[in-house]
Design a protein around this motif. Structure first.
Motif, PDB file in Angstrom:
ATOM      1  N   LEU A  38       3.388  -0.936   9.651  1.00  0.00           N
ATOM      2  CA  LEU A  38       2.400  -1.670  10.440  1.00  0.00           C
ATOM      3  C   LEU A  38       2.727  -1.630  11.930  1.00  0.00           C
ATOM      4  CD1 LEU A  38       1.939  -4.850   8.183  1.00  0.00           C
ATOM      5  CD2 LEU A  38       0.473  -2.827   8.282  1.00  0.00           C
ATOM      6  N   ASN A  42      -2.313  -2.702  15.957  1.00  0.00           N
ATOM      7  CA  ASN A  42      -3.757  -2.932  16.021  1.00  0.00           C
ATOM      8  C   ASN A  42      -4.550  -2.081  15.028  1.00  0.00           C
ATOM      9  OD1 ASN A  42      -3.414  -4.804  18.179  1.00  0.00           O
ATOM     10  ND2 ASN A  42      -3.306  -3.085  19.610  1.00  0.00           N
ATOM     11  N   GLN A  43      -3.867  -1.217  14.284  1.00  0.00           N
ATOM     12  CA  GLN A  43      -4.541  -0.444  13.238  1.00  0.00           C
ATOM     13  C   GLN A  43      -4.487  -1.216  11.926  1.00  0.00           C
ATOM     14  OE1 GLN A  43      -3.251   3.637  12.694  1.00  0.00           O
ATOM     15  NE2 GLN A  43      -3.918   3.670  10.569  1.00  0.00           N
ATOM     16  N   VAL A  44      -5.609  -1.310  11.241  1.00  0.00           N
ATOM     17  CA  VAL A  44      -5.666  -2.028   9.969  1.00  0.00           C
ATOM     18  C   VAL A  44      -5.282  -1.080   8.840  1.00  0.00           C
ATOM     19  CG1 VAL A  44      -7.109  -3.342   8.380  1.00  0.00           C
ATOM     20  CG2 VAL A  44      -7.476  -3.541  10.855  1.00  0.00           C
ATOM     21  N   SER A  94      -5.107  -0.868   4.728  1.00  0.00           N
ATOM     22  CA  SER A  94      -5.532  -1.491   3.479  1.00  0.00           C
ATOM     23  C   SER A  94      -4.329  -1.710   2.573  1.00  0.00           C
ATOM     24  CB  SER A  94      -6.565  -0.620   2.767  1.00  0.00           C
ATOM     25  OG  SER A  94      -5.963   0.592   2.324  1.00  0.00           O
ATOM     26  N   GLU A 145      -1.305  -9.865  11.013  1.00  0.00           N
ATOM     27  CA  GLU A 145      -2.578 -10.538  10.780  1.00  0.00           C
ATOM     28  C   GLU A 145      -3.251 -10.018   9.519  1.00  0.00           C
ATOM     29  OE1 GLU A 145      -5.514 -13.285  11.349  1.00  0.00           O
ATOM     30  OE2 GLU A 145      -3.657 -13.056  12.482  1.00  0.00           O
ATOM     31  N   THR A 146      -3.806 -10.924   8.742  1.00  0.00           N
ATOM     32  CA  THR A 146      -4.611 -10.550   7.582  1.00  0.00           C
ATOM     33  C   THR A 146      -6.044 -10.295   8.013  1.00  0.00           C
ATOM     34  OG1 THR A 146      -3.254 -11.915   6.104  1.00  0.00           O
ATOM     35  CG2 THR A 146      -5.434 -11.271   5.314  1.00  0.00           C
ATOM     36  N   VAL A 147      -6.554  -9.128   7.700  1.00  0.00           N
ATOM     37  CA  VAL A 147      -7.957  -8.818   7.946  1.00  0.00           C
ATOM     38  C   VAL A 147      -8.658  -8.947   6.595  1.00  0.00           C
ATOM     39  CG1 VAL A 147      -9.606  -7.110   8.802  1.00  0.00           C
ATOM     40  CG2 VAL A 147      -7.292  -7.225   9.784  1.00  0.00           C
ATOM     41  N   VAL A 163      -9.975  -6.396   3.895  1.00  0.00           N
ATOM     42  CA  VAL A 163      -9.626  -5.052   4.337  1.00  0.00           C
ATOM     43  C   VAL A 163      -8.148  -4.780   4.146  1.00  0.00           C
ATOM     44  CG1 VAL A 163      -9.678  -3.382   6.228  1.00  0.00           C
ATOM     45  CG2 VAL A 163     -11.482  -5.119   6.034  1.00  0.00           C
ATOM     46  N   TYR A 184      -4.122  -5.434   6.423  1.00  0.00           N
ATOM     47  CA  TYR A 184      -3.231  -6.096   7.369  1.00  0.00           C
ATOM     48  C   TYR A 184      -3.035  -5.227   8.600  1.00  0.00           C
ATOM     49  CZ  TYR A 184      -2.060  -8.711   3.141  1.00  0.00           C
ATOM     50  OH  TYR A 184      -2.137  -9.462   2.008  1.00  0.00           O
ATOM     51  N   LYS A 185      -2.706  -5.893   9.714  1.00  0.00           N
ATOM     52  CA  LYS A 185      -2.380  -5.172  10.937  1.00  0.00           C
ATOM     53  C   LYS A 185      -1.372  -5.977  11.742  1.00  0.00           C
ATOM     54  CE  LYS A 185      -6.041  -6.976  13.995  1.00  0.00           C
ATOM     55  NZ  LYS A 185      -7.149  -6.606  14.893  1.00  0.00           N
ATOM     56  N   TYR A 219      -0.302  -7.016  15.706  1.00  0.00           N
ATOM     57  CA  TYR A 219      -0.775  -7.063  17.079  1.00  0.00           C
ATOM     58  C   TYR A 219       0.296  -6.554  18.029  1.00  0.00           C
ATOM     59  CZ  TYR A 219      -4.930  -9.780  15.919  1.00  0.00           C
ATOM     60  OH  TYR A 219      -6.156 -10.190  15.416  1.00  0.00           O
TER      61      TYR A 219
END
Length: 232
Positions: free
Chosen positions: A170, A175-177, A179, A221-223, A226, A228-229, A231
């Protein structure tokens, strides 16, 4: 190529010797121990490249042995257990195991998993460098791939191998999500079937260890829906 040494800690002598025979046929050197206490002692006395560890053993069970091993270093560990529930598997992975096989098992599959773990482990130790940079700095966190260490506010944090691999994945693309499917395939190197819970549990314990508990401004961060990413 140096001969790799595998430590087998298994209280069923027949199983331990069967595994040893198959590994030696593949060119490995093996060490055997038949209870947790003696297995941990052998680990401390002899350099080993991987540990095959039973869970239900006299004197000291496999979970206790693994906890002690993780206080020393990050040698790959494969759990070997008669426990087949998803809870037992996830519990084993969360406390630091790299893989989990249930009994009865195919010895050839176990050998294949040993080879896979060793390839992965020695990628991280400098024989192969998959990343251009081996140091990542994010906010108050430093990740060091050469030593596989994480510092939070300049203080070391003890992560399991899988937790470190997830964090490195990560953090390497902030900043890239990613899956849960992609995380599982990249970290576990296996096809994704139902790895969502495994990834979720590892993310949860990783957050606790790096004190990433501020739900309004997390580093990881959980998106929702979708993945996780991280910051930057």
């Amino acid at each position: 190529m140096p001969i790799r040494t595998i430590l087998i800690i298994e209280d069923e002598v027949e199983i331990a010797e069967l595994v040893s025979i198959h590994l030696r046929n593949e060119g490995f050197q093996t060490l055997l121990a038949y209870d947790g206490t003696s297995g941990l002692e052998r680990f401390r006395q002899h350099p080993v490249d991987l540990v095959i560890l039973d869970i239900m053993m006299p004197n000291m069970n496999g979970h206790e042995v693994l906890t002690q091993i993780r206080q020393i270093d990050q040698t790959p560990v494969i759990f070997l257990s008669a426990k087949q529930s998803d809870f037992d598997k996830i519990s084993g992975l969360v406390i630091g195991a790299d893989d989990y096989m249930t009994k009865p098992f195919n010895p050839l599959e176990l050998v294949a998993r040993v080879n896979a773990q060793l390839r992965r482990a020695f990628q991280w130790t400098g024989q192969s460098k998959p990343f251009e940079s081996n140091l990542i700095r994010l906010q108050n966190v430093i990740l060091d791939a050469d030593q596989r260490k994480v510092l939070v506010n300049e203080q070391p944090v003890n992560l399991t191998p899988k937790e470190f691999d997830i964090f490195w994945l990560l953090a390497g693309s902030p900043n890239q999500v990613f899956s849960t499917e992609k995380i599982f395939e990249r970290v576990w190197k296996e096809d994704y079937f139902d790895g969502a819970n495994t990834v979720m549990v590892h993310i949860r314990t990783l957050r606790k260890k790096i004190s990433d508990t501020n739900k309004t401004k997390r580093l990881i961060e959980t998106v929702w829906g979708v993945g996780y990413k991280v910051y930057a």
